[in-house]
Design an enzyme around this catalytic site. Structure first.
Site, mmCIF file in Angstrom:
data_model
loop_
_atom_site.group_PDB
_atom_site.id
_atom_site.type_symbol
_atom_site.label_atom_id
_atom_site.label_comp_id
_atom_site.label_asym_id
_atom_site.label_seq_id
_atom_site.Cartn_x
_atom_site.Cartn_y
_atom_site.Cartn_z
ATOM 1 N N CYS A 156 0.858 -1.192 0.000
ATOM 2 C CA CYS A 156 0.000 0.000 0.000
ATOM 3 C C CYS A 156 0.896 1.245 0.000
ATOM 4 O O CYS A 156 1.800 1.366 0.830
ATOM 5 C CB CYS A 156 -0.890 -0.027 1.238
ATOM 6 N N CYS A 194 0.459 3.041 3.576
ATOM 7 C CA CYS A 194 0.853 2.491 4.878
ATOM 8 C C CYS A 194 1.822 1.318 4.776
ATOM 9 O O CYS A 194 2.176 0.735 5.800
ATOM 10 C CB CYS A 194 -0.376 2.081 5.673
ATOM 11 N N CYS A 204 -7.503 -1.138 1.736
ATOM 12 C CA CYS A 204 -6.439 -1.653 2.604
ATOM 13 C C CYS A 204 -6.983 -1.818 4.021
ATOM 14 O O CYS A 204 -7.592 -0.916 4.578
ATOM 15 C CB CYS A 204 -5.283 -0.654 2.589
ATOM 16 N N CYS A 253 -4.975 0.858 6.646
ATOM 17 C CA CYS A 253 -5.185 2.317 6.651
ATOM 18 C C CYS A 253 -6.544 2.711 6.078
ATOM 19 O O CYS A 253 -6.902 3.883 6.109
ATOM 20 C CB CYS A 253 -4.066 3.022 5.899
ATOM 21 N N CYS A 257 -8.843 -5.109 -9.774
ATOM 22 C CA CYS A 257 -8.468 -4.028 -10.680
ATOM 23 C C CYS A 257 -7.955 -2.887 -9.811
ATOM 24 O O CYS A 257 -8.741 -2.191 -9.164
ATOM 25 C CB CYS A 257 -9.714 -3.611 -11.469
HETATM 26 ZN ZN LIG Z 1 -2.790 0.962 3.562
#
Ligand SMILES: [Zn+2]
Length: 186
Positions: free
Chosen positions: A100, A103, A148, A151, A171
């Site tokens: 990510c 984070c 995610c 976060c 996607c």
């Molecule tokens: Zn994250």
């Protein structure tokens, strides 16, 4: 907006189904997918700067604005969608891990990626527990948004037209990802 462009934008559909099939290089069976889930850390560079906890990370919008680029903020915090074909990660084929961008939680490995022909980095499965999902009705038709788990950052939508054996297509907006190659420079 031309009808074709609109339709593509609506569903993130592949341009040519054949392209998708040709690029579908996933494992042959469910066992292969389990293996990818279990051994994802073998794709992680030693000493890589990643988050190995899913403990929620909460920041204010102001804090995120300082930490993220405007393009990252638009996708991750405002559920925007990047222009198809705009991410350099579309062509990324080296072994490694996609984390990510907000984070650093590991989300996918390179072995989970495939060429969907959509212009967005696409994956047929994820590192276990990396995402939460939610139905969204922004484009009237229901879609499954995923974010995610650490976060809460929006990453993309998951569709059921992916390659076998999972049949899933995550996607993902490339701008929401950071790629860490197993060896060599990022
Ligand atoms: Zn994250």
């Amino acid at each position: 907006m031309k009808r074709r462009t609109l339709l593509q934008a609506l569903a993130g559909m592949p341009l040519i189904a054949a392209l998708r099939q040709a690029g579908a290089a996933g494992p042959a069976d469910a066992k292969g997918v389990e293996e990818l889930h279990r051994n994802w850390k073998t794709f992680l560079a030693s000493g890589a700067d990643v988050a190995l906890t899913t403990e929620p990370l909460r920041r204010s919008n102001d804090e995120w604005r300082k930490l993220l680029t405007p393009a990252q903020y638009g996708v991750l915090r405002e559920e925007g969608t990047e222009r198809p074909g705009s991410s350099p990660l579309n062509g990324e084929k080296r072994p490694g891990v996609f984390v990510c961008a907000a984070c650093s939680l590991p989300l996918f490995t390179s072995a989970m990626k495939y060429e969907s022909g959509t212009g967005w980095p696409s994956f047929f499965t994820t590192i276990p527990g990396a995402f939460g999902t939610r139905r969204d009705f922004r484009l009237i038709l229901p879609r499954t948004e995923y974010h995610c788990i650490r976060c809460g950052g929006h990453h993309g939508h998951v569709f059921d037209d992916g390659p076998r054996p999972t049949g899933q297509r995550y996607c993902n907006n490339g701008v929401a990802l950071r790629f860490i190659p197993k060896t060599g420079a990022a």
